[in-house]
Design a protein around this motif. Structure first.
Motif, short mmCIF file in Angstrom:
data_model
loop_
_atom_site.label_atom_id
_atom_site.label_comp_id
_atom_site.label_asym_id
_atom_site.label_seq_id
_atom_site.Cartn_x
_atom_site.Cartn_y
_atom_site.Cartn_z
N THR A 10 0.84 -1.21 0.00
CA THR A 10 0.00 0.00 0.00
C THR A 10 0.87 1.24 0.00
O THR A 10 1.80 1.36 0.79
CB THR A 10 -0.92 0.02 1.23
N ILE A 11 0.55 2.15 -0.88
CA ILE A 11 1.22 3.46 -0.89
C ILE A 11 0.25 4.48 -0.30
O ILE A 11 -0.94 4.50 -0.64
CB ILE A 11 1.68 3.87 -2.31
N THR A 12 0.77 5.30 0.60
CA THR A 12 -0.02 6.34 1.25
C THR A 12 0.61 7.68 0.94
O THR A 12 1.81 7.87 1.14
CB THR A 12 -0.08 6.12 2.77
N VAL A 13 -0.21 8.60 0.46
CA VAL A 13 0.26 9.95 0.11
C VAL A 13 -0.46 10.95 1.00
O VAL A 13 -1.68 10.88 1.16
CB VAL A 13 0.00 10.26 -1.38
N THR A 14 0.31 11.87 1.56
CA THR A 14 -0.25 12.94 2.39
C THR A 14 0.10 14.27 1.73
O THR A 14 1.26 14.54 1.45
CB THR A 14 0.33 12.90 3.82
N VAL A 15 -0.91 15.07 1.48
CA VAL A 15 -0.73 16.39 0.86
C VAL A 15 -1.02 17.46 1.91
O VAL A 15 -2.01 17.38 2.64
CB VAL A 15 -1.69 16.57 -0.35
#
Length: 156
Positions: A115-120
């Motif tokens: 799983t890839i998690t991106v936080t903006v």
């Protein structure tokens, strides 16, 4: 003979009415200043709160789309040899970062398992709250994705 209030008001001269207005001593002015300040604060909270909410939704969408872009970096050799779906971490993070850069967003990408998690994180400038010293609001959005197999056969 005592005068009742209606009769007294009827016999007041214009000069006595003006002296009554001058006897106010600025209390109405202070009330108006406080009331206008409160109305501006409520308008600022409404306007800038709505803009911050829209920026948060935008940041969430950017994070989700960047995570989906990163989830496309699968290890094709492993998938072709034994059907295992796994991410290539450096490529997945690079794809997610490139997607964020193309959208003009700033964020971080992390890999945990498949799983890839991106936080903006974004700063939303304020319109009316700047009058009270709040120049921007910080908003965050997060999205995750993992590779999935597509439909391999259509059943009749």
């Amino acid at each position: 003979m005592a005068l009742n209030h209606e009769h007294r008001d009827a016999v007041m001269t214009p000069r006595s009415r003006i002296s009554w207005w001058r006897a106010d001593e600025g209390r109405v002015s202070a009330f108006v200043v406080v009331l206008v300040s409160a109305i501006l604060a409520l308008a600022g909270l409404t306007l800038d709160g709505g803009l911050a909410l829209a920026a948060k939704v935008r940041a969430h969408g950017q994070a989700e789309s960047a995570a989906r872009a990163g989830a496309q970096a699968i290890d094709l050799a492993a998938y072709r040899s034994n059907g295992t779906l796994r991410l290539l971490p450096t490529q997945a993070i690079a794809r997610a970062q490139a997607h964020l850069a193309a959208q003009g967003a700033a964020g971080t990408a992390t890999i945990s398992g498949d799983t890839i998690t991106v936080t903006v994180t974004a700063a939303q400038p304020t319109q009316l709250l700047g009058l009270v010293g709040i120049t921007s609001l910080s908003v965050h959005g997060q999205g995750s994705a993992h590779p999935q197999r597509g439909i391999t056969a259509i059943e009749p």
